[in-house]
Design an enzyme around this catalytic site. Structure first.
Site, PDB file in Angstrom:
ATOM      1  N   LYS A 116      65.084  16.157  19.511  1.00  0.00           N
ATOM      2  CA  LYS A 116      66.106  16.455  20.524  1.00  0.00           C
ATOM      3  C   LYS A 116      66.842  17.753  20.232  1.00  0.00           C
ATOM      4  O   LYS A 116      67.171  18.494  21.147  1.00  0.00           O
ATOM      5  CB  LYS A 116      67.113  15.306  20.609  1.00  0.00           C
ATOM      6  CG  LYS A 116      66.511  14.101  21.277  1.00  0.00           C
ATOM      7  CD  LYS A 116      67.565  13.164  21.822  1.00  0.00           C
ATOM      8  CE  LYS A 116      66.878  12.133  22.695  1.00  0.00           C
ATOM      9  NZ  LYS A 116      67.705  11.023  23.055  1.00  0.00           N
ATOM     10  N   LYS A 198      55.623  11.388  25.212  1.00  0.00           N
ATOM     11  CA  LYS A 198      56.049  10.099  25.779  1.00  0.00           C
ATOM     12  C   LYS A 198      56.774  10.342  27.110  1.00  0.00           C
ATOM     13  O   LYS A 198      57.373  11.406  27.316  1.00  0.00           O
ATOM     14  CB  LYS A 198      56.919   9.328  24.780  1.00  0.00           C
ATOM     15  CG  LYS A 198      58.318   9.757  24.735  1.00  0.00           C
ATOM     16  CD  LYS A 198      59.236   8.824  23.991  1.00  0.00           C
ATOM     17  CE  LYS A 198      60.601   9.491  24.110  1.00  0.00           C
ATOM     18  NZ  LYS A 198      61.713   8.985  23.542  1.00  0.00           N
ATOM     19  N   LYS A 201      63.176  10.398  30.165  1.00  0.00           N
ATOM     20  CA  LYS A 201      64.064  10.675  31.294  1.00  0.00           C
ATOM     21  C   LYS A 201      64.749  12.029  31.172  1.00  0.00           C
ATOM     22  O   LYS A 201      65.362  12.494  32.108  1.00  0.00           O
ATOM     23  CB  LYS A 201      65.086   9.555  31.462  1.00  0.00           C
ATOM     24  CG  LYS A 201      65.972   9.284  30.286  1.00  0.00           C
ATOM     25  CD  LYS A 201      66.758   7.980  30.456  1.00  0.00           C
ATOM     26  CE  LYS A 201      67.307   7.519  29.121  1.00  0.00           C
ATOM     27  NZ  LYS A 201      67.822   6.185  29.111  1.00  0.00           N
TER      28      LYS A 201
HETATM   29  P1  TYM Z   1      66.976   4.798  25.534  1.00  0.00           P
HETATM   30  O1  TYM Z   1      68.136   4.652  26.454  1.00  0.00           O
HETATM   31  O2  TYM Z   1      66.451   6.186  25.302  1.00  0.00           O
HETATM   32  O3  TYM Z   1      65.767   3.914  26.020  1.00  0.00           O
HETATM   33  C1  TYM Z   1      65.934   2.557  26.384  1.00  0.00           C
HETATM   34  C2  TYM Z   1      64.737   1.748  25.925  1.00  0.00           C
HETATM   35  O4  TYM Z   1      63.532   2.242  26.556  1.00  0.00           O
HETATM   36  C3  TYM Z   1      62.539   2.469  25.565  1.00  0.00           C
HETATM   37  N1  TYM Z   1      61.675   3.595  25.993  1.00  0.00           N
HETATM   38  C4  TYM Z   1      60.356   3.512  26.128  1.00  0.00           C
HETATM   39  N2  TYM Z   1      59.491   2.492  25.948  1.00  0.00           N
HETATM   40  C5  TYM Z   1      58.175   2.733  26.188  1.00  0.00           C
HETATM   41  N3  TYM Z   1      57.702   3.959  26.591  1.00  0.00           N
HETATM   42  C6  TYM Z   1      58.539   4.994  26.784  1.00  0.00           C
HETATM   43  N4  TYM Z   1      58.067   6.180  27.196  1.00  0.00           N
HETATM   44  C7  TYM Z   1      59.932   4.796  26.552  1.00  0.00           C
HETATM   45  N5  TYM Z   1      61.019   5.603  26.637  1.00  0.00           N
HETATM   46  C8  TYM Z   1      62.074   4.845  26.286  1.00  0.00           C
HETATM   47  C9  TYM Z   1      63.318   2.817  24.307  1.00  0.00           C
HETATM   48  O5  TYM Z   1      62.555   2.655  23.136  1.00  0.00           O
HETATM   49  C10 TYM Z   1      64.494   1.847  24.406  1.00  0.00           C
HETATM   50  O6  TYM Z   1      64.115   0.582  23.909  1.00  0.00           O
HETATM   51  N6  TYM Z   1      69.056   4.472  21.011  1.00  0.00           N
HETATM   52  C11 TYM Z   1      68.599   3.717  22.153  1.00  0.00           C
HETATM   53  C12 TYM Z   1      69.683   2.841  22.760  1.00  0.00           C
HETATM   54  C13 TYM Z   1      70.398   1.968  21.797  1.00  0.00           C
HETATM   55  C14 TYM Z   1      69.934   0.756  21.264  1.00  0.00           C
HETATM   56  C15 TYM Z   1      70.978   0.271  20.435  1.00  0.00           C
HETATM   57  C16 TYM Z   1      68.731   0.049  21.401  1.00  0.00           C
HETATM   58  C17 TYM Z   1      71.646   2.177  21.311  1.00  0.00           C
HETATM   59  N7  TYM Z   1      72.006   1.168  20.495  1.00  0.00           N
HETATM   60  C18 TYM Z   1      70.847  -0.921  19.728  1.00  0.00           C
HETATM   61  C19 TYM Z   1      68.606  -1.159  20.683  1.00  0.00           C
HETATM   62  C20 TYM Z   1      69.651  -1.609  19.865  1.00  0.00           C
HETATM   63  C21 TYM Z   1      68.097   4.654  23.213  1.00  0.00           C
HETATM   64  O7  TYM Z   1      68.465   5.788  23.247  1.00  0.00           O
HETATM   65  O8  TYM Z   1      67.296   4.096  24.140  1.00  0.00           O
END
Ligand code: TYM
Length: 333
Positions: A116, A198, A201
Site C-alpha cells: 500500500k 488480487k 477496491k
Molecule cells: P478489507 O476491508 O480490505 O476486506 C474485507 C474482507 O474481504 C477480503 N478480501 C478478499 N477476499 C478474497 N479475494 C479478494 N480479492 C479479496 N479482497 C478482500 C479480505 O481478506 C477481508 O476478509 N484489515 C481488514 C479489516 C479488519 C479485520 C479486523 C478483519 C480490521 N479488523 C479484524 C478481520 C478481523 C481489511 O482491511 O479488510
C-alpha cells in the site's frame, strides 16, 4: 450471545472504496455460513478506513452501506452482533497497549503495508503502518476463537496470534489465541483484467473488479471483457490458466456448482460460451443482491448499529479490564 457455549467468530470490513465480488466471496458469504456454528461478531472497522484520506461525508455513507452489504449477504442481526468499531472505544484503547507489545520488526514484515505504501513509505500515515495492531485489538477484545478472512489478511491474523502469546507470556493469560479461517476456494479472487493481481477496491481500474453496486449490465460487460489465457478449453489449472481458474472459481461459488462439474459441462465448448454463461450467473446474483440491499433503510441500519454497540461493549470492557489489571493499570479500583 453470552454463555451460549459456542465458539466466537470476529471479522470486519473497512468502509473505504466499493465492496466487490472478492469481498463477498472471500469474506461475507463465508461469514453467513458460519452463523450456525458460532457466536458471530461483525464489525464495520471505520478507524481502519482513516489510515488513508477519506472524505468525511463518504465515510459516513459507506459505514451505513457496509451494514447493508452485511444484511444483503445474509448476516442476521438477531443472531450476530453487527456494530461500528468507533462506537466501542476499547478498540483504540487496547490497540495502544498492543502497540507497546508489538515491535517495529513485527510491523516491518507486513507485506500489505509495503504494497500500500509503495515508494511513498515516508509520507503515508503512521496509522497505515500501525494498522495491524488495531486489527489485533479488534480480534483479541472479544476472546475470539476464529477469524474468517480472505487470504490477504492472513499475515495480520498471524501477527495477532504473536502479540496475544507475547502479552500472555509477559503478563498473564488474558487473551485467547485465535485461528484464521479461509476458504479453500475463493480466499483470493483475482482482478478480471490481470490474474496476477488480487481483485481490490482501491488502486485498480473499474475493469478489474465487479463492485457489488455494479448494475447487472455493467458486470456482464466486465465479464465479457475479462482476460482469458491461451488455448480454448475450459479447464481449472491455476498455474497454466490463472485467469480461467479465477473465473471458474467465481462461477462455482456463485452458482454452488463444483468446479469439476463445470469443467465437465464445458468440455468441447470454448471460452466465449463459458463467459456468456458466467455473465448470466453474475447478473442473476447481482439482481437478487440489489433487491435485498435496497430493502434496508438508513434508520434501520442505525438502530442495528446501536443495538450491536450495546452488545459488543460489555464484552470489550471485560477484556480491557483484564488486560489493564495484567499490566498494572487500574489495579486498585
Ligand atoms: P478489507 O476491508 O480490505 O476486506 C474485507 C474482507 O474481504 C477480503 N478480501 C478478499 N477476499 C478474497 N479475494 C479478494 N480479492 C479479496 N479482497 C478482500 C479480505 O481478506 C477481508 O476478509 N484489515 C481488514 C479489516 C479488519 C479485520 C479486523 C478483519 C480490521 N479488523 C479484524 C478481520 C478481523 C481489511 O482491511 O479488510
Amino acid at each position: 450471545m453470552v454463555n451460549t457455549g459456542k465458539k466466537t467468530i470476529f471479522s470486519g470490513v473497512k468502509p473505504s472504496g466499493d465492496l466487490h465480488l472478492g469481498n463477498y466471496l472471500g469474506a461475507l458469504s463465508q461469514w453467513v455460513e458460519l452463523q450456525d456454528q458460532y457466536d458471530c461478531i461483525f464489525c464495520v472497522v471505520d478507524y481502519h478506513a482513516i489510515t488513508v484520506k477519506q472524505d468525511p461525508a463518504d465515510l459516513n455513507r459507506r459505514t451505513l452501506e457496509i451494514v447493508k452489504h452485511y444484511l444483503a449477504s445474509g448476516i442476521n442481526p438477531e443472531r450476530s452482533i453487527i456494530f461500528q468499531q468507533s462506537d466501542v472505544t476499547e478498540h483504540t484503547e487496547l490497540a495502544w497497549i498492543l502497540n507497546c507489545v508489538a515491535r517495529m520488526s513485527d510491523l516491518n514484515k507486513m507485506t500489505q503495508f509495503k504494497d500500500k505504501a509503495g515508494e511513498n513509505q515516508e509520507n503515508v500515515s503512521v496509522g497505515l503502518f500501525d494498522y495491524p495492531a488495531l486489527m489485533a485489538s479488534d480480534i483479541l477484545l472479544y476472546q475470539t476463537d476464529a477469524v474468517p478472512v480472505g487470504d490477504d489478511q492472513v499475515q495480520h491474523v498471524e501477527l495477532t496470534r504473536t502479540l496475544a502469546r507475547r502479552f500472555n507470556q509477559q503478563f498473564s493469560e488474558v487473551f485467547k489465541i485465535p485461528e484464521v479461517v479461509i476458504r479453500k476456494e475463493g480466499a483470493r479472487i483475482m482482478a478480471l483484467d490481470d490474474p496476477a493481481k488480487k481483485m481490490s477496491k482501491s488502486g485498480q481500474g473499474a475493469a478489474g473488479y465487479i463492485a457489488l453496486a455494479d448494475t447487472p449490465e455493467e458486470a456482464e460487460k466486465k465479464i465479457m471483457r475479462a482476460v482469458t489465457d491461451s488455448g480454448d478449453s475450459v479447464i481449472y489449472d491455476k498455474e497454466q490458466k490463472p485467469a480461467l481458474a479465477n473465473l471458474l472459481t467465481i462461477y462455482s461459488l456463485l452458482d454452488h456448482t463444483p468446479i469439476k462439474d463445470l469443467e465437465a459441462s464445458y468440455r468441447g465448448k470454448g471460452y466465449a460460451e463459458f463467459k456468456h454463461d458466467l455473465a448470466g450467473v453474475v447478473k442473476k446474483f447481482l439482481a437478487g443482491y440489489h433487491l435485498k440491499f435496497n430493502c434496508f433503510r438508513d434508520e434501520d441500519v442505525k438502530e442495528i448499529l446501536k443495538q450491536g454497540m450495546a452488545k459488543a461493549q460489555p464484552l470489550a470492557r471485560e477484556t480491557i479490564a483484564k488486560a489493564k489489571r495484567a499490566i498494572g493499570i487500574n489495579i486498585n479500583r
